[in-house]
Write an enzyme that holds these catalytic residues in place. Structure first.
Site, short mmCIF file in Angstrom:
data_model
loop_
_atom_site.label_atom_id
_atom_site.label_comp_id
_atom_site.label_asym_id
_atom_site.label_seq_id
_atom_site.Cartn_x
_atom_site.Cartn_y
_atom_site.Cartn_z
CE1 TYR A 23 -3.87 -2.28 0.62
CE2 TYR A 23 -2.32 -3.43 2.04
CZ TYR A 23 -3.51 -3.39 1.36
OH TYR A 23 -4.33 -4.48 1.40
CG ASN A 46 -15.44 1.71 -4.11
OD1 ASN A 46 -15.49 2.24 -3.02
ND2 ASN A 46 -16.28 2.00 -5.08
CB CYS A 54 -7.65 -5.87 -4.35
SG CYS A 54 -9.16 -6.44 -5.13
CG HIS A 55 -5.26 -11.22 -6.10
ND1 HIS A 55 -6.14 -10.86 -7.10
CD2 HIS A 55 -4.18 -11.72 -6.71
CE1 HIS A 55 -5.59 -11.18 -8.26
NE2 HIS A 55 -4.40 -11.70 -8.07
CD GLU A 83 -1.43 -13.57 -10.17
OE1 GLU A 83 -0.58 -12.70 -9.92
OE2 GLU A 83 -2.60 -13.32 -10.45
#
Length: 103
Positions: A23, A46, A54-55, A83
């Site tokens: 962040y 949101n 967002c993960h 990933e």
DNA sequence: GGACTGACACTGG
DNA sequence: ACCAGTGCCAGTC
């Protein structure tokens, strides 16, 4: 969508596959190294799951939001592992290894 | 318009 | 190195 929001979403969406960002880093890229809270809050308020990965966003420790998002931290970890993001035995993402480093 | 809230980060002990 | 407290920004009520 609000300006800051849009910027956060766009930046998060800009995170490459197999990478994770914090962040604070996102906030810094937005020009507000103090806006770490606002960034995380934007994703909370949101959670455009599906549009914004967002993960791939974690806190400065490399840990996830907690478990109320995405449907569970386990879900989170699985997605990142799929990933190619490596995880530490502590249950945190290996920032030293897969932290998104623009530039 | 004012006050509270919140998926964080940093400083101090 | 770890725990506790404070600061920050923007949005929502």
């Amino acid at each position: 969508m609000k300006g800051y929001f849009s910027r956060v979403y766009q930046l998060v969406s800009s995170i490459p596959y197999g990478k994770v960002a914090t962040y604070g880093q996102i906030a810094a890229l937005l020009g507000d190294p103090r806006g770490a809270r606002t960034v995380g809050w934007a994703l909370h308020s949101n959670p455009d799951a599906g549009r914004v990965p967002c993960h791939r966003v974690v806190n400065r420790k490399g840990e996830l939001s907690g478990g109320f998002a995405f449907g569970g931290v386990e879900r989170q970890r699985s997605l990142l592992e799929e990933e190619g993001v490596h995880f530490l035995p502590d249950g945190r993402a290996d920032l030293e290894r897969d932290l998104w480093r623009p530039g």
